[in-house]
Design a protein around this motif. Structure first.
Motif, short mmCIF file in Angstrom:
data_model
loop_
_atom_site.label_atom_id
_atom_site.label_comp_id
_atom_site.label_asym_id
_atom_site.label_seq_id
_atom_site.Cartn_x
_atom_site.Cartn_y
_atom_site.Cartn_z
N TRP A 329 0.81 -1.22 0.00
CA TRP A 329 0.00 0.00 0.00
C TRP A 329 0.85 1.27 0.00
O TRP A 329 0.78 2.09 -0.91
CB TRP A 329 -0.98 -0.03 1.17
CG TRP A 329 -1.83 1.20 1.32
CD1 TRP A 329 -1.89 2.04 2.39
CD2 TRP A 329 -2.75 1.75 0.35
NE1 TRP A 329 -2.79 3.05 2.17
CE2 TRP A 329 -3.33 2.90 0.91
CE3 TRP A 329 -3.14 1.37 -0.93
CZ2 TRP A 329 -4.26 3.68 0.25
CZ3 TRP A 329 -4.08 2.14 -1.61
CH2 TRP A 329 -4.63 3.29 -1.01
N ASP A 359 -2.59 -4.87 -1.72
CA ASP A 359 -3.59 -4.03 -1.05
C ASP A 359 -4.58 -3.47 -2.08
O ASP A 359 -4.72 -4.00 -3.19
CB ASP A 359 -2.86 -2.93 -0.24
CG ASP A 359 -3.65 -2.48 0.97
OD1 ASP A 359 -4.58 -1.67 0.80
OD2 ASP A 359 -3.35 -2.92 2.10
N ASP A 360 -5.21 -2.41 -1.73
CA ASP A 360 -6.27 -1.78 -2.53
C ASP A 360 -5.79 -1.48 -3.97
O ASP A 360 -4.63 -1.18 -4.19
CB ASP A 360 -6.64 -0.46 -1.81
CG ASP A 360 -7.93 0.13 -2.31
OD1 ASP A 360 -8.50 -0.40 -3.27
OD2 ASP A 360 -8.35 1.14 -1.71
N TRP A 404 -6.23 -7.73 -0.33
CA TRP A 404 -7.09 -6.76 0.38
C TRP A 404 -8.49 -6.78 -0.21
O TRP A 404 -8.66 -6.82 -1.43
CB TRP A 404 -6.47 -5.38 0.19
CG TRP A 404 -7.19 -4.20 0.79
CD1 TRP A 404 -6.93 -3.61 1.99
CD2 TRP A 404 -8.25 -3.42 0.21
NE1 TRP A 404 -7.75 -2.52 2.20
CE2 TRP A 404 -8.58 -2.39 1.12
CE3 TRP A 404 -8.96 -3.49 -0.99
CZ2 TRP A 404 -9.57 -1.43 0.88
CZ3 TRP A 404 -9.96 -2.55 -1.23
CH2 TRP A 404 -10.26 -1.53 -0.30
N ARG A 436 -15.37 8.85 2.00
CA ARG A 436 -14.30 8.34 1.13
C ARG A 436 -14.88 7.90 -0.22
O ARG A 436 -14.52 6.85 -0.75
CB ARG A 436 -13.55 7.18 1.79
CG ARG A 436 -12.12 7.05 1.31
CD ARG A 436 -11.54 5.68 1.62
NE ARG A 436 -10.11 5.68 1.40
CZ ARG A 436 -9.39 4.61 1.14
NH1 ARG A 436 -9.94 3.43 1.07
NH2 ARG A 436 -8.09 4.69 0.96
N LYS A 469 -6.90 -9.30 3.94
CA LYS A 469 -7.03 -8.11 4.79
C LYS A 469 -8.42 -7.54 4.52
O LYS A 469 -8.68 -7.02 3.43
CB LYS A 469 -5.93 -7.10 4.43
CG LYS A 469 -6.02 -5.78 5.18
CD LYS A 469 -4.85 -4.87 4.78
CE LYS A 469 -4.98 -3.47 5.31
NZ LYS A 469 -3.93 -2.57 4.78
N ASP A 471 -11.02 -4.92 5.04
CA ASP A 471 -11.05 -3.50 5.45
C ASP A 471 -12.49 -3.00 5.57
O ASP A 471 -13.44 -3.65 5.08
CB ASP A 471 -10.28 -2.68 4.40
CG ASP A 471 -9.64 -1.43 4.99
OD1 ASP A 471 -10.07 -0.98 6.07
OD2 ASP A 471 -8.72 -0.89 4.35
N ASN A 473 -13.86 1.06 5.55
CA ASN A 473 -13.28 2.40 5.61
C ASN A 473 -14.24 3.56 5.87
O ASN A 473 -13.84 4.70 5.72
CB ASN A 473 -12.52 2.68 4.32
CG ASN A 473 -11.09 2.18 4.42
OD1 ASN A 473 -10.38 2.50 5.37
ND2 ASN A 473 -10.66 1.39 3.46
N CYS A 519 -9.38 -4.86 9.52
CA CYS A 519 -8.89 -3.50 9.34
C CYS A 519 -10.12 -2.62 9.19
O CYS A 519 -11.14 -3.06 8.67
CB CYS A 519 -8.04 -3.44 8.07
SG CYS A 519 -7.43 -1.80 7.68
N GLY A 521 -9.95 1.31 8.26
CA GLY A 521 -9.19 2.55 8.23
C GLY A 521 -8.14 2.51 9.33
O GLY A 521 -8.03 3.42 10.14
N GLY A 522 -7.37 1.42 9.38
CA GLY A 522 -6.49 1.16 10.53
C GLY A 522 -7.32 0.46 11.60
O GLY A 522 -7.97 -0.53 11.33
N TRP A 538 -5.19 -4.85 11.77
CA TRP A 538 -4.28 -3.75 11.42
C TRP A 538 -4.49 -2.68 12.49
O TRP A 538 -5.52 -2.03 12.56
CB TRP A 538 -4.57 -3.26 10.01
CG TRP A 538 -3.68 -2.16 9.51
CD1 TRP A 538 -4.08 -1.05 8.81
CD2 TRP A 538 -2.26 -2.06 9.63
NE1 TRP A 538 -2.99 -0.28 8.51
CE2 TRP A 538 -1.86 -0.87 9.00
CE3 TRP A 538 -1.28 -2.86 10.24
CZ2 TRP A 538 -0.52 -0.45 8.95
CZ3 TRP A 538 0.05 -2.45 10.19
CH2 TRP A 538 0.42 -1.26 9.55
N ASP A 541 -3.45 2.90 10.93
CA ASP A 541 -2.80 3.36 9.70
C ASP A 541 -1.54 4.15 10.02
O ASP A 541 -0.74 4.42 9.12
CB ASP A 541 -3.76 4.26 8.90
CG ASP A 541 -4.68 3.46 8.01
OD1 ASP A 541 -4.42 2.26 7.81
OD2 ASP A 541 -5.67 4.03 7.52
C1 GLA Z 1 -7.40 1.75 4.69
C2 GLA Z 1 -6.42 0.84 5.36
C3 GLA Z 1 -5.07 0.97 4.71
C4 GLA Z 1 -5.19 0.66 3.24
C5 GLA Z 1 -6.23 1.56 2.60
C6 GLA Z 1 -6.49 1.16 1.17
O1 GLA Z 1 -7.11 3.08 4.95
O2 GLA Z 1 -6.36 1.09 6.73
O3 GLA Z 1 -4.14 0.10 5.32
O4 GLA Z 1 -5.52 -0.69 3.07
O5 GLA Z 1 -7.46 1.52 3.30
O6 GLA Z 1 -7.43 1.96 0.58
#
Ligand code: GLA
Length: 750
Positions: A329, A359-360, A404, A436, A469, A471, A473, A519, A521-522, A538, A541
């Motif tokens: 990421w 990741d994303d 992810w 977001r 992972k 997520d 967000n 996860c 957003g962290g 996670w 962040d």
């Molecule tokens: C969130 C996660 C990050 C990453 C981004 C990807 O913010 O916490 O670690 O994966 O999304 O968009």
């Protein structure tokens, strides 16, 4: 037997060597609370603790009667544990004891995660049935006590035994009445990128609470609360913990009344909550885990750590050593193609990394956060061979492959939204608020969960994916589900979380070999509920080493090392702009599940050698870093926060690693020492310092040291000579590796 019932005084006693929990059926049939704390002898005589004055309430309104499960409208004017709206609109409730049973082990809660046993003799459970005849309501209270843990787990179920619907307006998982208010309330609060900072306040008259109304447990507060005495430290003194095995809206609250008694309660946040209980149906509240320590905060954390690591997390990854990942990421963000990923992975493999995590940005037409969530098929422009292609190439390099996903979300710019615009949460008469650039899918709808299970099963089934992972967000706005009638919209948030758990349950059962990392957003949904399915999360962040000291310290109050993913990232740090030494970033990230979140191709040869050394160091101590007993030594929340120290110790105390961190250096430091804990005073330990170097700290500490010396005098953590401060600089980390010699010292302490 840990659970006894004295039929003369009608007293329940749940006890083991560490704790006792006492309740009594009062003369009028109400369940009274007597005691929770250190272990008391098994005896039938504790009924007197309830006092004769509590025999009847009707003429003693508002007296501080300690109730086990308080309700409203019958003369107890404090906050209730249960509020049920009845067909005539009344919420008065007066449940009385009906019966009880005791059984070996503990039962699961339908649809909800909970702690468990592996054998019936690990724990015993008491189920108490209370009945409120006018409301046609039955309440079952469950209490489990493990043979050798200082916890009581609690949960409740309400059943409508009448012929008309009831509405559950508040159903706390636990309420605890304490006889005084001389407590400090400790909670873990913060924000995105500074999650779970330790906050402390003295209890005062009235109520003080933390909670969430976001649809997730949140970055802001954690479903965990401690009451400790003012003098309680890491190593001594009394503390109670209340932790909720739940990932949605929660409330944790302490109320101090006019008699200076304290009621503390934890459960689903009653704000906005209303559950229609049709005749013959049952509502199950999540599990609350109540812990007690009379040996300080450290022992309280030990209790939560071992329970959550060994009897809440599940599956093959519960006990398995966790791999060292490299996550792309912060190396690439959305800007990558297959060649770039393979370049990164190849370089990471040479350093000793074990898994590459994509990741994303790998799916749909996702080149920014403005599109494609919901379209979980590969972006062929970036990955011509699809996920399968990249995964197989990564595996061919000798790495495992992780990916992810953010299953609960959808962008308006996506095929999923075109196909199912009504699957995104929103009130039909209002515009939907984006966060977001995305909307949240209605996980309260079974067809949405079924669809996601189908799509994600296909993804996980087709490619060699070893890690996910997961997520999440953004939080929920305009809460509403068209699948629910108007009268049931108050069920929405809870049903959302039940849908999330359902999807997690089905995916983890279908793909037991996959390691799930949570996860949001962290660390926005870092809670015990998710931990059942994803044994690691996670943590934040924010990967800045200085910030991570506070985040990881705070998180460790409740959550084990094995749950905290911690990555080394590039400098200047992407969240704070701060540049800390590479060794410091690693020295912090070692205490948890280590990973890297940087571009290894961009490292200099010297940095590559250092990373390779870090990975070797971690691998040689992986069990200690992931599953050792964490002992917190010096808090980043005290004394100005310039220094932090902690250590991880093996169960037999033969191995330990101490981490000592200093944010800013100062001139002319005096010789400073750090006293350790949890070692064997009789053992001799070989001490070595990391990073190895020819410096005064290494010289002062390396060699053989007695456990007694290390605990009573300590390690030298500032130079012997003031002028040697020049070796230090800012943002330093030093690790001290301790390994017991085979034979004890001849003249060691008795
Ligand atoms: C969130 C996660 C990050 C990453 C981004 C990807 O913010 O916490 O670690 O994966 O999304 O968009």
């Amino acid at each position: 037997m840990p659970i006894t019932f004295d039929s003369t005084s009608r007293t329940f006693h749940l006890r083991n060597d560490q704790i006792s929990y006492l309740m009594r059926v009062l003369e009028n049939g109400t369940l009274g609370h007597l005691y929770f704390g250190g272990s008391l002898a098994e005896s039938g005589s504790y009924g007197r603790l309830s006092g004769g004055e509590y025999l009847g309430l009707s003429n003693r309104l508002g007296e501080p009667v300690p109730f086990e499960f308080p309700t409203a409208g019958i003369g107890d004017f404090r906050v209730p544990a249960l509020t049920i709206e009845q067909p005539n609109g009344s919420t008065a409730l007066d449940p009385r004891y009906a019966s009880h049973r005791v059984f070996g082990g503990k039962s699961a809660i339908p649809g909800l995660p909970s702690t468990y046993v592996q054998g019936y003799d690990e724990a015993e459970t008491l189920e108490i049935l209370l009945a409120d005849t006018p409301a046609s309501l039955e309440i079952r209270l469950f209490y489990s006590i493990y043979a050798d843990r200082a916890v009581i787990t609690r949960s409740i179920r309400c059943r409508n035994v009448g012929s008309e619907p009831l509405t559950v307006r508040c159903a706390m998982s636990a309420s605890l009445d304490l006889p005084d208010s001389d407590w400090e309330m400790i909670h873990l609060s913060g924000a995105w990128a500074r999650e779970r900072h330790v906050r402390a306040r003295r209890l005062d008259a009235g109520s003080q609470s933390i909670g969430s109304l976001r649809g997730a447990s949140g970055h802001e507060h954690n479903p965990f609360l401690v009451l400790k005495r003012a003098h309680t430290t890491e190593e001594a003194g009394e503390a109670f913990g209340l932790s909720l095995v739940y990932s949605g809206n929660f409330l944790a609250e302490a109320e101090v009344d006019q008699f200076r008694t304290t009621r503390v309660r934890i459960g689903i946040n009653p704000d906005g909550f209303a559950w229609v209980l049709d005749p013959g149906t049952e509502f199950c509240a999540p599990e609350a885990v109540l812990a007690y320590s009379e040996a300080g905060m450290g022992a309280l954390s030990d209790t939560y750590h071992s329970l959550y690591r060994d009897r809440l997390a599940r599956g093959v990854w519960r006990d398995a050593p966790r791999p060292i990942v490299l996550n792309n990421w912060e190396a690439t963000y959305f800007d990558f193609d297959e060649a770039r990923l393979l370049e990164i992975a190849t370089s990471a493999r040479e350093l000793g990394v074990e898994m590459f995590v994509l990741d994303d940005g790998w799916f749909g037409r996702r080149d920014s956060d403005a599109s494609s969530l919901g379209d979980w098929t590969a972006n062929k422009a970036k990955l011509p061979g699809g996920v399968e292609g990249i995964a197989r190439q990564i595996e061919a390099l000798g790495l495992r492959f992780g990916i992810w996903i953010e299953p609960e979300m959808v962008n308006q710019r996506s095929q999923l939204f075109v196909d199912h615009p009504d699957w995104a949460i929103g009130v039909p008469t209002r515009p939907r608020t984006e966060g977001r650039n995305q909307l949240v899918l209605d996980m309260a709808r079974h067809e949405v969960v079924d669809y996601l299970f189908g799509v994600l099963s296909e993804l996980l089934g087709k490619a060699p994916i070893s890690y996910v992972k997961w997520d999440m967000n953004r939080n929920i706005t305009e809460p509403f589900s068209p699948s629910l009638p108007a009268a049931r919209q108050g069920e929405f948030y809870h049903r959302y979380i039940l849908g999330v758990y359902d999807l997690y349950e089905r995916l983890t059962r279908a793909f037991p070999q996959v390691l799930f990392e949570s996860c949001a957003g962290g660390g926005g949904r870092f809670d015990p509920g998710i931990l059942q399915f994803a044994p690691q999360g996670w943590t934040s962040d924010d990967t800045d080493a200085v910030e991570r000291l506070r985040i990881q310290w705070g998180t460790s109050l409740c959550y084990p090392l094995s749950s905290m993913a911690a990555h080394v990232s590039a400098v200047p740090n992407h969240q704070t702009g701060r540049s800390t030494p590479l060794a410091t970033r690693a020295g912090v990230a070692f205490f948890g599940v280590l990973g890297y979140e940087l571009d290894p191709v961009a490292l200099t040869d010297e940095e590559r050698a250092a990373v390779s050394d870090q990975i070797d160091y971690y691998k040689a101590r992986r069990e200690l870093f992931q599953r050792g007993r964490l002992v917190r030594l010096r808090s980043p929340f005290e004394g100005g926060g310039n220094e932090t120290a902690w250590m991880t110790v093996s169960a037999d105390a033969k191995r330990a690693v101490v981490g000592h961190y200093r944010v800013l250096n100062g001139p002319h430091r005096s010789r400073e020492r750090l006293r350790l804990r949890g070692l064997d005073p009789k053992a001799s330990y070989r001490v070595s310092v990391w990073p190895a170097g020819d410096d005064p700290i290494s010289a002062a500490n390396s060699g053989i040291r007695g456990g007694d010396e290390l605990m009573r005098l300590g390690l030298v953590v500032a130079p012997e000579s003031p002028s040697d401060s020049r070796y230090e600089g800012d943002f330093t980390a030093r690790l001290f590796d301790l390994e017991a010699e085979a034979t004890a010292r001849p003249n060691g302490p008795a």
